[in-house]
Design a protein around this motif. Structure first.
Motif, PDB file in Angstrom:
ATOM      1  N   ASN A  87      29.286  52.128  43.356  1.00  6.99           N
ATOM      2  CA  ASN A  87      29.956  52.778  42.229  1.00  6.99           C
ATOM      3  C   ASN A  87      31.298  52.114  41.924  1.00  6.99           C
ATOM      4  N   THR A  88      31.961  51.627  42.963  1.00  8.69           N
ATOM      5  CA  THR A  88      33.306  51.050  42.820  1.00  8.69           C
ATOM      6  C   THR A  88      33.300  49.573  43.175  1.00  8.69           C
ATOM      7  N   THR A  89      33.980  48.785  42.367  1.00  8.62           N
ATOM      8  CA  THR A  89      34.102  47.350  42.633  1.00  8.62           C
ATOM      9  C   THR A  89      34.975  47.120  43.863  1.00  8.62           C
ATOM     10  N   GLN A  90      34.532  46.210  44.723  1.00 10.96           N
ATOM     11  CA  GLN A  90      35.260  45.921  45.961  1.00 10.96           C
ATOM     12  C   GLN A  90      35.658  44.446  46.016  1.00 10.96           C
ATOM     13  N   ILE A 111      43.038  41.262  37.613  1.00 13.33           N
ATOM     14  CA  ILE A 111      41.899  40.850  36.787  1.00 13.33           C
ATOM     15  C   ILE A 111      40.795  41.898  36.839  1.00 13.33           C
ATOM     16  N   LEU A 112      40.505  42.394  38.042  1.00 14.89           N
ATOM     17  CA  LEU A 112      39.464  43.416  38.244  1.00 14.89           C
ATOM     18  C   LEU A 112      40.164  44.762  38.388  1.00 14.89           C
ATOM     19  N   LYS A 113      40.530  45.341  37.275  1.00 16.26           N
ATOM     20  CA  LYS A 113      41.498  46.434  37.254  1.00 16.26           C
ATOM     21  C   LYS A 113      41.083  47.695  38.004  1.00 16.26           C
ATOM     22  N   ASN A 114      39.773  47.929  38.201  1.00 12.43           N
ATOM     23  CA  ASN A 114      39.336  49.149  38.885  1.00 12.43           C
ATOM     24  C   ASN A 114      38.847  48.888  40.302  1.00 12.43           C
ATOM     25  N   ALA A 115      39.201  47.747  40.860  1.00 18.16           N
ATOM     26  CA  ALA A 115      38.684  47.361  42.172  1.00 18.16           C
ATOM     27  C   ALA A 115      39.548  47.902  43.306  1.00 18.16           C
ATOM     28  N   ILE A 116      38.920  48.067  44.474  1.00 18.35           N
ATOM     29  CA  ILE A 116      39.635  48.390  45.698  1.00 18.35           C
ATOM     30  C   ILE A 116      39.530  47.199  46.637  1.00 18.35           C
ATOM     31  N   VAL A 117      40.496  47.065  47.542  1.00 19.79           N
ATOM     32  CA  VAL A 117      40.527  45.944  48.475  1.00 19.79           C
ATOM     33  C   VAL A 117      40.042  46.402  49.838  1.00 19.79           C
ATOM     34  N   VAL A 118      39.113  45.643  50.398  1.00 18.14           N
ATOM     35  CA  VAL A 118      38.604  45.903  51.745  1.00 18.14           C
ATOM     36  C   VAL A 118      38.920  44.678  52.595  1.00 18.14           C
ATOM     37  N   GLU A 119      39.679  44.878  53.666  1.00 21.94           N
ATOM     38  CA  GLU A 119      40.042  43.774  54.543  1.00 21.94           C
ATOM     39  C   GLU A 119      38.926  43.525  55.562  1.00 21.94           C
ATOM     40  N   ASP A 120      38.431  42.305  55.591  1.00 20.21           N
ATOM     41  CA  ASP A 120      37.387  41.919  56.540  1.00 20.21           C
ATOM     42  C   ASP A 120      38.058  41.170  57.699  1.00 20.21           C
ATOM     43  N   THR A 121      38.330  41.897  58.774  1.00 12.73           N
ATOM     44  CA  THR A 121      39.059  41.298  59.899  1.00 12.73           C
ATOM     45  C   THR A 121      38.186  40.352  60.718  1.00 12.73           C
ATOM     46  N   ASN A 122      36.863  40.517  60.626  1.00 11.42           N
ATOM     47  CA  ASN A 122      35.981  39.625  61.392  1.00 11.42           C
ATOM     48  C   ASN A 122      35.960  38.224  60.776  1.00 11.42           C
ATOM     49  N   GLY A 123      36.022  38.171  59.441  1.00 13.14           N
ATOM     50  CA  GLY A 123      36.064  36.883  58.759  1.00 13.14           C
ATOM     51  C   GLY A 123      34.836  36.038  58.986  1.00 13.14           C
ATOM     52  N   ASP A 124      33.695  36.685  59.262  1.00 15.67           N
ATOM     53  CA  ASP A 124      32.465  35.941  59.558  1.00 15.67           C
ATOM     54  C   ASP A 124      31.709  35.655  58.260  1.00 15.67           C
ATOM     55  N   PRO A 184      37.010  45.859  23.195  1.00 17.30           N
ATOM     56  CA  PRO A 184      38.447  45.864  22.879  1.00 17.30           C
ATOM     57  C   PRO A 184      39.345  46.035  24.097  1.00 17.30           C
ATOM     58  N   GLN A 185      38.997  46.937  24.992  1.00 13.55           N
ATOM     59  CA  GLN A 185      39.829  47.166  26.171  1.00 13.55           C
ATOM     60  C   GLN A 185      39.811  45.965  27.100  1.00 13.55           C
ATOM     61  N   GLU A 186      38.650  45.351  27.232  1.00 12.07           N
ATOM     62  CA  GLU A 186      38.550  44.166  28.084  1.00 12.07           C
ATOM     63  C   GLU A 186      39.371  43.013  27.519  1.00 12.07           C
ATOM     64  N   VAL A 187      39.329  42.866  26.191  1.00 16.95           N
ATOM     65  CA  VAL A 187      40.098  41.793  25.557  1.00 16.95           C
ATOM     66  C   VAL A 187      41.599  42.019  25.746  1.00 16.95           C
ATOM     67  N   LEU A 188      42.045  43.268  25.566  1.00 17.22           N
ATOM     68  CA  LEU A 188      43.463  43.570  25.737  1.00 17.22           C
ATOM     69  C   LEU A 188      43.928  43.316  27.167  1.00 17.22           C
ATOM     70  N   GLN A 189      43.089  43.690  28.148  1.00 16.09           N
ATOM     71  CA  GLN A 189      43.426  43.431  29.543  1.00 16.09           C
ATOM     72  C   GLN A 189      43.478  41.935  29.811  1.00 16.09           C
ATOM     73  N   PHE A 190      42.518  41.224  29.221  1.00 19.02           N
ATOM     74  CA  PHE A 190      42.477  39.767  29.372  1.00 19.02           C
ATOM     75  C   PHE A 190      43.738  39.130  28.800  1.00 19.02           C
ATOM     76  N   MET A 191      44.178  39.618  27.635  1.00 20.01           N
ATOM     77  CA  MET A 191      45.382  39.068  27.017  1.00 20.01           C
ATOM     78  C   MET A 191      46.624  39.387  27.846  1.00 20.01           C
ATOM     79  N   ASP A 192      46.648  40.564  28.458  1.00 17.00           N
ATOM     80  CA  ASP A 192      47.769  40.909  29.340  1.00 17.00           C
ATOM     81  C   ASP A 192      47.858  39.910  30.491  1.00 17.00           C
ATOM     82  N   ASN A 193      46.696  39.568  31.068  1.00 18.44           N
ATOM     83  CA  ASN A 193      46.678  38.607  32.164  1.00 18.44           C
ATOM     84  C   ASN A 193      47.119  37.228  31.682  1.00 18.44           C
TER      85      ASN A 193
END
Length: 395
Positions: free
Chosen positions: A349-352, A369-382, A283-292
């Motif tokens: 443990n945490t989505t990245q 879309i990935l509501k519990n994710a954190i952002v990690v910047e990859d400056t090397n870009g390799d 149910p929670q996933e569906v509601l989040q999906f509908m919000d998007n």
């Protein structure tokens, strides 16, 4: 009844009514009470607030000797005149629900038990939104509508050959651009056994045909065929949408561009429970999906860039099927997922969201879309991908 056929017919119906002369002819075919109501309502047309409308499309194969009443297809057609955007949402027929007095059921059992109203109620509970109306149509109506339009030009992606004598299904189409009549169009949208990813690829072809049919319906030449088309609609389409409501939305639908029509499937997971196939939703996933799905932001720039962003999805939390499920969700949102895999040797443990782009809007969209994710910047870009998503236990 296959999912695509019913939604095509409803969208065609509304798009035809969006053509001024077609609407006028249709109005003339209404009974005097309908015309009177329409004239009365039109006086305040400009001052009335036109709201978002949700229409449940039911495909009921009433010719089946084994199960003549279950709704083989359930599709939600939603149109928001405020944003002039629409979406087509598939409700898998095996979706598990709970029905009073009947216990655990598949959602396609709602129609035979309680008719269209119960079907609308169950879908409303599933998505957390009211369902306003329903529409029902079958194979013959779909074929006749395509023929009435004079056929639809479509690029058949591959040679299609399939025979099911028991089901009286015979598909034989050649690859390439061609004008499809009703019978051939029906074969195209029903074909799936030759695709590597049967349902995903079939949905893509169905969407392309839908948009081609939608554009054909809006062509001025359609006006010359309006009497025949409306006769077919009257014969094959069953709906509780008042004619006055159809006409009220006509002017708005005329401005609807095919690029503003999204297609998606309610998120879930197929499972066998006690030997019965179900589609399990959260149910929670569906509601989040509908919000998007209902997000009213101007995402034109995001949509334009999505296809250029290459994404890999890796399962780092050890949850079975998580990477495939997330990849499917991202594809539905228009992203190009080029790789699916697992993280070996480490549990997250945490989505990245590992970002190697300069597109902040894309990253914000992925975070939504990935509501519990954190952002990690990859400056090397390799890397040969733009974004890597590592799914953790918190998805």
């Amino acid at each position: 009844m296959k999912k695509f056929i019913k939604i095509v017919s409803m969208l065609l119906l509304l798009s035809l009514l969006s053509v001024g002369v077609g609407g006028y002819i249709y109005l003339k075919s209404l009974n005097p009470l309908d015309v009177s109501l329409m004239n009365k309502n039109s006086e305040n047309k400009n001052s009335e607030a036109i709201q978002k409308i949700n229409i449940l499309v039911l495909g009921v194969d009433e010719t089946s000797p084994t199960d003549p009443r279950r709704s083989d297809t359930m599709i939600l057609l939603s149109y928001n005149p405020k944003t002039n955007k629409a979406y087509i949402l598939s409700i898998p027929r095996d979706t598990m629900i709970k029905l009073d007095k009947y216990g655990t059921q598949k959602i396609n059992a709602a129609y035979p038990i309680g008719g269209p109203q119960l079907a609308m109620d169950m879908v409303s509970q599933l998505i957390g939104e009211p369902v306003d109306y329903y529409v029902k149509i079958g194979y013959e109506g779909f074929k006749q509508l395509v023929d009435d339009l004079g056929g639809v030009e479509m690029n058949v992606p591959m040679d299609m050959n399939y025979d099911d004598n028991a089901g009286n299904l015979h598909i034989h189409l050649k690859k390439g651009v061609q004008l499809l009549d009703g019978e051939k169009a029906l074969q195209l949208v029903r074909f799936r056994h030759g695709y590597a990813e049967q349902d995903l690829e079939r949905v893509k072809v169905q969407r392309e045909f839908l948009l081609a049919m939608f554009q054909k319906a809006k062509d001025p030449s359609t006006l010359l065929k309006i009497h025949r088309i409306l006769k077919t609609i009257n014969q094959y389409v069953e709906t509780n949408i008042p004619p006055t409501t159809m006409l009220k939305y006509a002017d708005y639908l005329l401005k609807l561009d095919k690029d503003n029509i999204k297609t998606a499937t309610v998120p879930g997971t197929p499972q066998y429970i006690d030997g019965v196939a179900y589609y399990i939703t959260d149910p929670q996933e569906v509601l989040q999906f509908m919000d998007n799905l209902n997000d009213e932001r101007d995402d034109t720039a995001i949509a334009a860039n999505k296809k250029d962003i290459k994404i890999e999805v890796l399962n780092g939390g050890g949850i079975p099927g998580a990477a495939t499920k997330t990849a499917d969700l991202l594809k539905q949102q228009g992203y190009d997922v080029v790789k699916i895999g697992n993280v070996i040797g480490t549990t997250y443990n945490t989505t990245q969201i590992i970002n190697r782009t300069d597109d902040k809007k894309i990253v914000e969209d992925l975070k939504k879309i990935l509501k519990n994710a954190i952002v990690v910047e990859d400056t090397n870009g390799d890397s040969n991908v733009d974004i890597t998503i590592i799914l953790g236990k918190n998805i």
